[in-house]
Design an enzyme around this catalytic site. Structure first.
Site, PDB file in Angstrom:
ATOM      1  N   SER A 182       0.832  -1.200   0.000  1.00 28.82           N
ATOM      2  CA  SER A 182       0.000   0.000   0.000  1.00 28.82           C
ATOM      3  C   SER A 182       0.875   1.261   0.000  1.00 28.82           C
ATOM      4  CB  SER A 182      -0.974  -0.080   1.178  1.00 28.82           C
ATOM      5  OG  SER A 182      -1.955   0.910   1.092  1.00 28.82           O
ATOM      6  N   ASP A 194      -9.823  -4.044  -4.988  1.00 30.20           N
ATOM      7  CA  ASP A 194      -9.214  -3.058  -4.090  1.00 30.20           C
ATOM      8  C   ASP A 194      -9.866  -1.689  -4.308  1.00 30.20           C
ATOM      9  OD1 ASP A 194      -7.593  -1.345  -2.660  1.00 30.20           O
ATOM     10  OD2 ASP A 194      -5.719  -2.218  -3.368  1.00 30.20           O
ATOM     11  N   HIS A 223      -8.029  -5.037  -0.623  1.00 29.79           N
ATOM     12  CA  HIS A 223      -6.810  -4.277  -0.327  1.00 29.79           C
ATOM     13  C   HIS A 223      -5.805  -5.048   0.534  1.00 29.79           C
ATOM     14  CE1 HIS A 223      -4.432  -0.690  -0.107  1.00 29.79           C
ATOM     15  NE2 HIS A 223      -4.445  -0.721   1.213  1.00 29.79           N
TER      16      HIS A 223
HETATM   17  C1  MLT Z   1      -1.224   5.940  -0.357  1.00 32.28           C
HETATM   18  O1  MLT Z   1      -1.580   6.944   0.229  1.00 32.28           O
HETATM   19  O2  MLT Z   1      -0.032   5.623  -0.540  1.00 32.28           O
HETATM   20  C2  MLT Z   1      -2.297   5.060  -0.884  1.00 32.28           C
HETATM   21  O3  MLT Z   1      -3.506   5.754  -0.965  1.00 32.28           O
HETATM   22  C3  MLT Z   1      -2.434   3.827  -0.084  1.00 32.28           C
HETATM   23  C4  MLT Z   1      -2.732   4.124   1.364  1.00 32.28           C
HETATM   24  O4  MLT Z   1      -3.895   4.293   1.711  1.00 32.28           O
HETATM   25  O5  MLT Z   1      -1.804   4.170   2.124  1.00 32.28           O
END
Ligand code: MLT
Length: 205
Positions: free
Chosen positions: A105, A155, A186
């Site tokens: 992520s 996701d 996710h």
């Molecule tokens: C990010 O901010 O890198 C992506 O949206 C994934 C997350 O939620 O961390």
């Protein structure tokens, strides 16, 4: 010696010939989060696991964002260089073997930014639920660098189309990209771990 620029854990592993794993957690995680995942992916490898230096409502991240999926690009660039410099220091301090990033992520997105801006610090990358980290790039030729992207078709946070564009951008700059799509959302699943394990075994040979 100056203090390292990231709170982190380092586990030496049992086989210094293998590439260490650089574990990069998701939003709200920390340096402990992915260690069990790393140990399943490659039990013999050293592990370097930093904590993101940015806080969003108390939750650690690797760079600032303006909203979900809307990144603060100057911060992405600055934080990517800060992380790359940390990786270089740690690589020199520990057997001089470049790590393979395993990011989830937000951690996958900073790993993608490393591929865009500082690919020389990595031996490869597994990006679990990633998207384009920057509007343009990569800035360098990636010379066959092995990259696995694992997306979840359902996701809601990291859309599959965006991950496909990331795969295309990396390929267009010479990375060897294996993009897999799991029938999941996710969160990290056992299938992610199995794919990462096979991919990293292939890099270590
Ligand atoms: C990010 O901010 O890198 C992506 O949206 C994934 C997350 O939620 O961390």
């Amino acid at each position: 010696m100056t203090e390292p620029s990231f709170i982190h854990r380092f586990l030496p592993g049992t086989d210094t010939l293998r590439h260490p794993l650089l574990l990069l957690h998701g939003t709200g995680g920390n340096e402990d989060d992915l260690i069990p995942v790393g140990e399943m992916i490659d039990p013999a490898a050293a592990i370097l696991s930093p904590r993101g230096n940015v806080l969003e409502h108390g939750m650690p991240r690797f760079f600032r964002r303006l909203a979900e999926g809307v990144f603060d690009y100057p911060d992405v660039i600055a934080r990517t260089h800060e992380l790359a410099d940390f990786i270089t220091e740690q690589t020199i301090a520990h057997a001089n073997k470049k790590p393979i990033a395993v990011g989830f992520s937000n951690g996958a997105n900073i790993a993608a930014a490393l591929l865009y801006l500082r690919p020389e610090v990595l031996a490869g990358a597994v990006l679990i639920r990633a998207m384009l980290p920057l509007p343009t790039g990569p800035e360098h030729t990636l010379g066959g660098l092995p990259v696995m992207i694992v997306s979840g078709r359902m996701d809601p946070i990291l859309p599959l189309d965006n991950a496909k564009r990331l795969a295309e951008a990396l390929r267009a700059h010479g990375a060897t990209v294996d993009h897999r799509v799991l029938e999941t959302g996710h969160g990290i699943t056992r299938n992610d771990v199995d794919l990462a394990r096979g991919f990293i075994a292939g890099i270590n040979g």
